[in-house]
Design an enzyme around this catalytic site. Sequence first.
Site, PDB file in Angstrom:
ATOM      1  N   ASP A 114       0.662  -1.503   0.100  1.00 27.80           N
ATOM      2  CA  ASP A 114       0.058  -0.166  -0.047  1.00 27.80           C
ATOM      3  C   ASP A 114       0.943   1.016   0.057  1.00 27.80           C
ATOM      4  OD1 ASP A 114      -2.774   1.235   0.476  1.00 27.80           O
ATOM      5  OD2 ASP A 114      -1.580   1.947   2.323  1.00 27.80           O
TER       6      ASP A 114
ATOM      7  N   GLU B  64       1.222  -0.601  -5.156  1.00 24.42           N
ATOM      8  CA  GLU B  64       0.250   0.490  -5.359  1.00 24.42           C
ATOM      9  C   GLU B  64       1.049   1.755  -5.631  1.00 24.42           C
ATOM     10  OE1 GLU B  64      -3.504   2.888  -3.723  1.00 24.42           O
ATOM     11  OE2 GLU B  64      -1.720   2.315  -2.392  1.00 24.42           O
TER      12      GLU B  64
END
Length: 766
Positions: free
Chosen positions: A435, A488
């Site tokens: 993330d 990401e």
Amino acid sequence: MTARSAGKTSRTNKTPKPDRTAVRKAPPVDRTAPRKAPPLDPGERARLLAGEHHDPHGVLGAHPVRGGVAVRVLRPWAKEVAVVTKDRRVVLHDDGDGLFSVVIPLLRKVPAYELRVRYEDGGDELAVRDPYRFLPSLGELDLHLIGEGRHEELWTALGSRTMTHEGVAGTRFAVWAPNARGVRVTGDFTCWDGTGLPMRSLGSTGVWELFVPGIGEGAVYKYDIARPDGSHTVRADPMARRTECPPNTASIVTESHYVWDDAEWMERRGARPHHEAPLSVYELHLPSWRPGLTYRQLAEQLPDYVRDLGFTHVEFMAVAEHPFSGSWGYQVTGFYAPTARMGTPDDFRFLVDALHRAGIGVLMDWVPAHFPKDDWALAEFDGRPLYEHEDPRRSHHPDWGTLEFDYGRKEVRNFLVANAVYWCQEFHIDGLRVDAVASMLYLDYSREHGEWLPNEFGGRENLDAVAFLQEMNATVYRRCPGIVTFAEESTAWDGVTRATDQVGPGGFGGLGFGMKWNMGWMHDSLGYVEKEPVHRKYHHHEMTFSMVYAYSENYILPISHDEVVHGKQSLVSKMPGDWWQQRANHRAYLGFMWAHPGKQLLYMGQEFAQGAEWSAEHGPDWWLLDPAYGAEADHRGVRDLVRDLNTVYAATPSLWERDTAPEGFQWVVGDAADDNVFAFLRFDAFGSPLLAVSNFSPVVRHDYRLGVPDTFAAWAEVLNTDAARYGGGDVVGTDPVKTESVPWHGRSTSLRMTLPPLATVWLRPA
């Protein structure tokens, strides 16, 4: 003086004989009787009682002294403490403040012993082992690797671990707190008074350790840490592998007893590189997919549902323990513990195992970018910045009110790298989606001028974060064959999925990820389909631009939770027009997405065109699929399309085998802006094609001519998103379309076909 007088004087001054009747002989000393131990040095006593002693084992426990063995015990609230050896029982002297001591004479070495403790409550005498009679339970190799920041199985050394040490069962507690004056274990087994269990410092590693006999699985604990300023803070274990269920915050001693049944899956996963294999991901938020279900209950429903829809993988939103449910798991306090909201760590293993047995891979969101400031967790853990950078310009995240990790500190880097290995190794996770990578890579991320600190070369790149990501990827791929990592990452950073030993034009080695989320494709394509069809011709390039950079990285195309929450609307609700047109746009977009180079990711609820945006409180609107609901067929039709997309996709290598090779894609027509039409070919390794045609206009286009390879005489539809069974108008081609020797789109051969409105059609050579 004469001799005579001298002699007389001598007789006169003669010392009188003692009165033997007045002198009594002292009784003999009993050298076998226990005696009071010498008092502790006042300073040492004060440090011990304050929880600031670095070596309590040097003071407490049993130690040989001149004439015997001294035993000193710290047992707060005890009324009486006795030492019991093989052949005797000795009551210790009460030295005050919970300290008891005695010297047992005539012993040359410390015997095997246990303590008998009686408390003020008048209960039974308790037989306990003395924690301070044991040697360190951490080996030299563990300490060396910790000191080097290279312990790839850090969870086996730090945290709580049940074990048999020197023949005695108990639990070892070990924590890294290099700035602490002292550390004590506290828990339900001490009535949350840690005074009696001070830990010892193991040299320069910053590790504190204590083996506590008799403590086993299920014990609830924290660490009482004396800060450098003398104040105390009580913290959860950073390495805890199980936690209390929020809002409670303590750690729990645990061991896994799970027996895996996924050997076949583990053996064959990664048989071919992921970027050359079919990969279709169903993303979900475990707590809200079916609210109220446990891990084991989810295991009864989720594998069947995902397998029925044909997805190859699931991706769990962050599952590591987090105190605030509203963060959806992205503000982690327990990096080594699956959230207790749905069960135990072994229950989580059961869910992963069930998915593997169903032939479904398990990906997991992993959050090494930041952590919250809760005063019982990692923030200033031992009284000073430890896991976070000491400079606020490098530690405080302006967007989320959290703290960023200090990736330049070897112990912190080790904590995170080992954590990535832990999830893959201990829970058989098949891949990690990392993330917020962009926030890690750039020192000026969301910061204004003067709010960030440049790197040593004056640049904005976080060199420490780059090194960490490279080390993490290299380590995980080496230790866990068959896994894949996803970034990401929303910027144009060069080499996200390039090997770490290959230096790019920017001077950096690749980050080593297996795949990267194509955030640009997501943003551009959604921007296009949200427009009314009449305006789409002015945004045509937003659907074609992705092919300019399609082969710069190994991409996955994400329609994730971030795109269907907090006012962004669900996917179908983003679409213009009435309800029929919205669903048609939705279906056409999914058909375009599944045919586009790159893998696919779709968030839960979008597979059946849920109209409401996602809410973590109530999850997907499953009632839309209830046959009693009047519009159930509309939603079921979209779900049937997703099933067929996945089925045809998995059976068609041209849609996935050459995702990352330019030879796997050719435009047929990419500039038909006035028509809102896109057509392209996909090829497998043997050159077998699939033709994908999307018409994002609400009109039927008859006899639409497309140039195609001259190798094939006819093409047949294999999927049409306008089919009636999906809820469309059923403008479908039932017969193969023959090619004609009419040059078109730069090819010598072409075909004419009917394009249904707001639809995508896939064709293969007949």
